[in-house]
Motif scaffolding. Structure first.
Motif, PDB file in Angstrom:
ATOM      1  N   VAL A 244       0.847  -1.201   0.000  1.00 41.35           N
ATOM      2  CA  VAL A 244       0.000   0.000   0.000  1.00 41.35           C
ATOM      3  C   VAL A 244       0.880   1.248   0.000  1.00 41.35           C
ATOM      4  N   PRO A 245       0.642   2.184  -0.955  1.00 45.33           N
ATOM      5  CA  PRO A 245      -0.317   2.117  -2.068  1.00 45.33           C
ATOM      6  C   PRO A 245       0.200   1.243  -3.219  1.00 45.33           C
ATOM      7  N   LYS A 246      -0.617   0.312  -3.648  1.00 41.59           N
ATOM      8  CA  LYS A 246      -0.229  -0.636  -4.693  1.00 41.59           C
ATOM      9  C   LYS A 246      -0.403  -0.025  -6.084  1.00 41.59           C
ATOM     10  N   GLY A 247       0.363  -0.563  -7.015  1.00 40.83           N
ATOM     11  CA  GLY A 247       0.172  -0.206  -8.417  1.00 40.83           C
ATOM     12  C   GLY A 247       0.794   1.112  -8.840  1.00 40.83           C
ATOM     13  N   ARG A 248       1.733   1.658  -8.067  1.00 35.86           N
ATOM     14  CA  ARG A 248       2.395   2.906  -8.426  1.00 35.86           C
ATOM     15  C   ARG A 248       3.735   2.596  -9.106  1.00 35.86           C
ATOM     16  N   GLY A 249       4.078   3.436 -10.081  1.00 33.29           N
ATOM     17  CA  GLY A 249       5.368   3.288 -10.737  1.00 33.29           C
ATOM     18  C   GLY A 249       5.340   2.306 -11.890  1.00 33.29           C
ATOM     19  N   PRO A 250       6.541   1.963 -12.399  1.00 28.17           N
ATOM     20  CA  PRO A 250       7.866   2.366 -11.892  1.00 28.17           C
ATOM     21  C   PRO A 250       8.186   3.831 -12.181  1.00 28.17           C
ATOM     22  N   PHE A 251       9.235   4.334 -11.505  1.00 31.37           N
ATOM     23  CA  PHE A 251       9.624   5.736 -11.615  1.00 31.37           C
ATOM     24  C   PHE A 251      11.084   5.845 -12.028  1.00 31.37           C
ATOM     25  N   ALA A 252      11.354   6.861 -12.843  1.00 33.44           N
ATOM     26  CA  ALA A 252      12.722   7.072 -13.337  1.00 33.44           C
ATOM     27  C   ALA A 252      13.632   7.607 -12.246  1.00 33.44           C
ATOM     28  N   THR A 253      13.083   8.427 -11.332  1.00 32.71           N
ATOM     29  CA  THR A 253      13.899   9.029 -10.277  1.00 32.71           C
ATOM     30  C   THR A 253      13.176   8.966  -8.945  1.00 32.71           C
ATOM     31  N   TRP A 254      13.943   9.103  -7.866  1.00 31.85           N
ATOM     32  CA  TRP A 254      13.331   9.145  -6.546  1.00 31.85           C
ATOM     33  C   TRP A 254      12.398  10.345  -6.438  1.00 31.85           C
ATOM     34  N   GLU A 255      12.800  11.464  -7.009  1.00 34.12           N
ATOM     35  CA  GLU A 255      11.975  12.677  -6.945  1.00 34.12           C
ATOM     36  C   GLU A 255      10.620  12.466  -7.603  1.00 34.12           C
ATOM     37  N   ASP A 256      10.596  11.746  -8.727  1.00 26.46           N
ATOM     38  CA  ASP A 256       9.317  11.464  -9.385  1.00 26.46           C
ATOM     39  C   ASP A 256       8.416  10.618  -8.481  1.00 26.46           C
ATOM     40  N   GLY A 257       8.999   9.600  -7.853  1.00 25.57           N
ATOM     41  CA  GLY A 257       8.217   8.741  -6.968  1.00 25.57           C
ATOM     42  C   GLY A 257       7.727   9.479  -5.739  1.00 25.57           C
ATOM     43  N   ALA A 258       8.593  10.328  -5.156  1.00 27.32           N
ATOM     44  CA  ALA A 258       8.202  11.082  -3.966  1.00 27.32           C
ATOM     45  C   ALA A 258       7.081  12.057  -4.277  1.00 27.32           C
ATOM     46  N   SER A 259       7.168  12.715  -5.415  1.00 22.68           N
ATOM     47  CA  SER A 259       6.115  13.659  -5.807  1.00 22.68           C
ATOM     48  C   SER A 259       4.792  12.933  -6.002  1.00 22.68           C
TER      49      SER A 259
END
Length: 316
Positions: free
Chosen positions: A215-230
């Motif tokens: 949880v939260p499921k189904g997010r990403g993948p992300f190119a950068t940590w900043e993208d994921g954090a946002s």
């Protein structure tokens, strides 16, 4: 003419040598020794087996004693916790003193001596959290608890964590410029969720390189940590928020982790671990609560307190 016959004598034999005698004696001894060797060998094997059984039994007894000791310690902690969370006004000081000293004694995280003395002298209690989860109902509780917060660890331990958060301020400030969420809030969540690992999604410790499974499921993948954090801040509804008072920060931190601790009458370790308000009880995984467990990481309120005490952020 008589037929000649062979009357020659058989060849004479040499007397047995010492080597022959030794060989015979060895064979006789070996034959006679077999039952002795078997008996001795069997005794050694049996003795070894018995010793192993005894050693195994001793280890099991030691383990059982350790388990029993932990159970007894936990029962005493429960008693101490019940005393310190009691709403009775006139509890004898002896009871609160015993409770604080017991909790400090069995806890892997110790109070600073002056803080323990202050808790005892003031007959401090552990506030029982309200079971409600609205900000209006909890704001006063947050403000009071933060104002009266006493660390259960040395300042140096928390300062070591704070220093690591500060070292990443540039990256957290980038998130603030994208979302409006204060850099220190991002840093505190980053520590609480995944120990400042920039290879993990901010909300659940899953790797950035794959779709999240927790949880939260189904997010990403992300190119950068900043993208994921946002992304994590966006789905948590924090982008565009304006009130960043301490009560609102603590409410958002607790909401981020969930209000399940309140239903169990436990002050959330996500906020209060390493403070006098928290003893035991921890969700070791999603939905799995262990009343005896304690998380390794200090709580968000503790980090915020040190950030303010060191004037690294303004009092909110």
């Amino acid at each position: 003419m008589t037929e000649a016959t062979d009357r020659s004598e058989p060849p004479s034999r040499a007397p047995p040598s010492l080597l022959d005698k030794a060989d015979k004696i060895a064979k006789i001894f070996a034959t006679a020794a077999i039952p002795i060797i078997l008996g001795v060998g069997g005794w050694i094997i049996q003795t070894t087996i018995e010793h192993d059984k005894q050693e195994s039994a001793r280890i099991q007894q030691d383990q059982q004693r350790a388990v029993d000791k932990d159970k007894i310690s936990l029962e005493y902690v429960k008693i101490a916790k019940d005393i310190l969370t009691s709403t009775e006004k006139d509890l004898p000081k002896e009871l609160t003193t015993w409770s604080w000293r017991l909790i400090d004694g069995v806890s892997p995280i110790k109070f600073a001596k002056e803080d323990l003395d202050r808790l005892i002298d003031r007959k401090e209690r552990i506030p029982t959290p309200s079971t409600v989860s609205s900000f209006q109902s909890l704001a006063d509780e947050y403000n009071r608890m933060f104002k009266e917060l006493i660390l259960a660890v040395e300042n140096q331990k928390v300062d070591g964590i704070v220093d690591k958060v500060i070292a990443n301020k540039v990256r957290y400030s980038e998130i603030e410029s994208r979302t409006g969420v204060p850099w220190f809030f991002v840093g505190v969540v980053h520590y609480l969720e995944n120990g400042l690992d920039f290879q993990k999604y901010l909300s659940n410790n899953d790797p950035l390189t794959a779709v999240t499974v927790h949880v939260p499921k189904g997010r990403g993948p992300f190119a950068t940590w900043e993208d994921g954090a946002s992304d994590a801040l966006r789905i948590s509804g924090l982008i565009g928020a304006t009130d960043w008072s301490i009560a609102r920060i603590l409410f958002r931190l607790e909401a981020w982790n969930g209000f399940g601790y309140r239903r169990r009458q436990v002050n959330s370790p996500f906020l209060w671990n390493c403070a006098s308000y928290y003893t035991t009880g921890y969700f070791v995984s999603d939905g799995a609560f262990d009343p005896a467990a304690i998380p390794e990481r200090c709580g968000g309120a503790v980090l915020l307190k040190r950030l303010m005490d060191r004037q690294l952020i303004a009092n909110q």
